[in-house]
Design a protein around this motif. Structure first.
Motif, short mmCIF file in Angstrom:
data_model
loop_
_atom_site.label_atom_id
_atom_site.label_comp_id
_atom_site.label_asym_id
_atom_site.label_seq_id
_atom_site.Cartn_x
_atom_site.Cartn_y
_atom_site.Cartn_z
N LYS A 1 0.84 -1.21 0.00
CA LYS A 1 0.00 0.00 0.00
C LYS A 1 0.87 1.25 0.00
O LYS A 1 0.53 2.24 -0.64
CB LYS A 1 -0.94 0.00 1.19
CG LYS A 1 -2.00 -1.07 1.08
CD LYS A 1 -3.16 -0.76 1.96
CE LYS A 1 -4.12 -1.91 1.93
NZ LYS A 1 -5.34 -1.65 1.29
N LEU A 2 1.97 1.22 0.73
CA LEU A 2 2.87 2.36 0.76
C LEU A 2 3.51 2.62 -0.60
O LEU A 2 3.74 3.76 -0.98
CB LEU A 2 3.96 2.16 1.81
CG LEU A 2 3.51 2.19 3.27
CD1 LEU A 2 4.68 1.86 4.18
CD2 LEU A 2 2.93 3.53 3.63
N LEU A 3 3.79 1.57 -1.34
CA LEU A 3 4.47 1.71 -2.63
C LEU A 3 3.56 2.20 -3.74
O LEU A 3 4.04 2.65 -4.78
CB LEU A 3 5.13 0.39 -3.03
CG LEU A 3 6.33 -0.01 -2.17
CD1 LEU A 3 6.83 -1.38 -2.56
CD2 LEU A 3 7.44 1.02 -2.25
N THR A 4 2.25 2.12 -3.56
CA THR A 4 1.33 2.61 -4.60
C THR A 4 1.13 4.11 -4.53
O THR A 4 0.53 4.69 -5.42
CB THR A 4 -0.04 1.92 -4.49
OG1 THR A 4 -0.60 2.20 -3.20
CG2 THR A 4 0.07 0.42 -4.70
N GLY A 5 1.62 4.73 -3.47
CA GLY A 5 1.44 6.18 -3.30
C GLY A 5 0.52 6.46 -2.14
O GLY A 5 -0.51 5.81 -1.98
N ILE A 6 0.92 7.41 -1.30
CA ILE A 6 0.14 7.73 -0.10
C ILE A 6 0.05 9.24 0.07
O ILE A 6 0.78 10.00 -0.56
CB ILE A 6 0.75 7.11 1.16
CG1 ILE A 6 2.20 7.57 1.33
CG2 ILE A 6 0.62 5.61 1.17
CD1 ILE A 6 2.80 7.25 2.68
N GLN A 7 -0.84 9.63 0.95
CA GLN A 7 -0.97 11.03 1.34
C GLN A 7 -1.08 11.07 2.86
O GLN A 7 -1.93 10.40 3.44
CB GLN A 7 -2.21 11.65 0.70
CG GLN A 7 -2.35 13.13 0.98
CD GLN A 7 -3.58 13.70 0.32
OE1 GLN A 7 -4.70 13.34 0.67
NE2 GLN A 7 -3.37 14.60 -0.65
N LEU A 8 -0.19 11.85 3.50
CA LEU A 8 -0.25 12.07 4.93
C LEU A 8 -0.91 13.41 5.18
O LEU A 8 -0.55 14.40 4.55
CB LEU A 8 1.15 12.12 5.53
CG LEU A 8 1.80 10.81 5.89
CD1 LEU A 8 3.22 11.06 6.37
CD2 LEU A 8 1.04 10.09 6.96
N VAL A 9 -1.88 13.45 6.09
CA VAL A 9 -2.57 14.69 6.41
C VAL A 9 -2.52 14.89 7.92
O VAL A 9 -3.03 14.08 8.68
CB VAL A 9 -4.05 14.66 5.94
CG1 VAL A 9 -4.75 15.96 6.29
CG2 VAL A 9 -4.13 14.38 4.46
N LEU A 10 -1.86 15.98 8.34
CA LEU A 10 -1.79 16.35 9.75
C LEU A 10 -2.71 17.54 9.95
O LEU A 10 -2.54 18.58 9.33
CB LEU A 10 -0.36 16.73 10.14
CG LEU A 10 -0.19 17.27 11.56
CD1 LEU A 10 -0.49 16.20 12.60
CD2 LEU A 10 1.22 17.80 11.76
N THR A 11 -3.71 17.38 10.82
CA THR A 11 -4.65 18.45 11.13
C THR A 11 -4.52 18.76 12.61
O THR A 11 -4.59 17.85 13.45
CB THR A 11 -6.10 18.02 10.81
OG1 THR A 11 -6.17 17.59 9.46
CG2 THR A 11 -7.07 19.16 11.03
N VAL A 12 -4.33 20.04 12.94
CA VAL A 12 -4.21 20.46 14.33
C VAL A 12 -5.28 21.50 14.60
O VAL A 12 -5.38 22.50 13.90
CB VAL A 12 -2.80 21.05 14.61
CG1 VAL A 12 -2.71 21.52 16.05
CG2 VAL A 12 -1.73 20.01 14.32
N ASN A 13 -6.11 21.25 15.62
CA ASN A 13 -7.20 22.15 16.00
C ASN A 13 -7.00 22.59 17.45
O ASN A 13 -6.77 21.75 18.31
CB ASN A 13 -8.56 21.45 15.90
CG ASN A 13 -8.94 21.15 14.49
OD1 ASN A 13 -8.98 22.04 13.66
ND2 ASN A 13 -9.19 19.88 14.20
#
Length: 193
Positions: free
Chosen positions: A121-133
């Motif tokens: 799954k990591l090799l197919t492409g990923i997106q990391l999203v960090l949200t801080v509220n």
């Protein structure tokens, strides 16, 4: 004295002859992190690492913000065995590390997710999203989410152990190879603008 008069005296009820006047609802003060009329939207994005190696956030951590990192491993050769680290470092030297460790688990400093993200799954492409509220009282709610190339969420990690000031400073990546890094948030308006 009748029963009604006794109850009115005991429970301080209004007399039958007094009109009932409705009181207005108490006015609650809006928390500072929700007052956005004096804030300026911040939107920055990069496709390459800056020469200094660090990214200037240029936003106020008193408001909610989002950092999105797109990685497409087949297009940009990167060693998936190393730790992917998206870190925010304050001026005074403390450093919050977030990302995926070499075993395939999401982490925010010492907090590690229990769900394994497989290497395919990591090799197919990923997106990391960090949200801080901001939560008020100086604390914050951080959520780190990883999505696959189709936009499906693979894992999510949440933390409420940091203050809003802990997220201020510069950001750096452990890997120089990425497709897109995007920062969205708000900044305090300068006086006179």
């Amino acid at each position: 004295m009748d029963r009604r008069a006794i109850f009115n005296l005991l429970f301080k009820g209004s007399s039958v002859n007094e009109p009932i006047v409705s009181e207005p609802d108490p006015v609650l003060e809006t928390p500072a992190h929700l007052k956005t009329e004096q804030a300026i939207p911040v939107f920055k994005q990069w496709t390459d690492l800056p020469a200094a190696g660090n990214f200037k956030l240029g936003l106020s951590t008193a408001y909610a913000f989002t950092i999105t990192l797109d990685l497409n491993y087949p297009m940009k050769a990167v060693n998936p065995e190393q730790i992917l680290n998206l870190g925010i470092q304050q001026d005074r030297g403390s450093f919050i590390q977030t990302g995926i460790n070499k075993n395939g688990y999401l982490f925010i400093d010492n907090l590690v997710d229990s769900r394994l993200i497989t290497m395919d799954k990591l090799l197919t492409g990923i997106q990391l999203v960090l949200t801080v509220n901001p939560l008020g009282f100086g604390m914050s709610f951080a959520r780190l989410k990883i999505m696959d190339s189709a936009g499906l969420t693979l894992a999510t990690l949440k933390s409420m152990q940091y203050t809003t000031r802990d997220w201020a400073g510069e950001m750096r990546l452990s890997t120089p190879s990425f497709n897109l890094l995007r920062i969205e948030g708000l900044n305090e308006a300068e006086p006179g603008q």
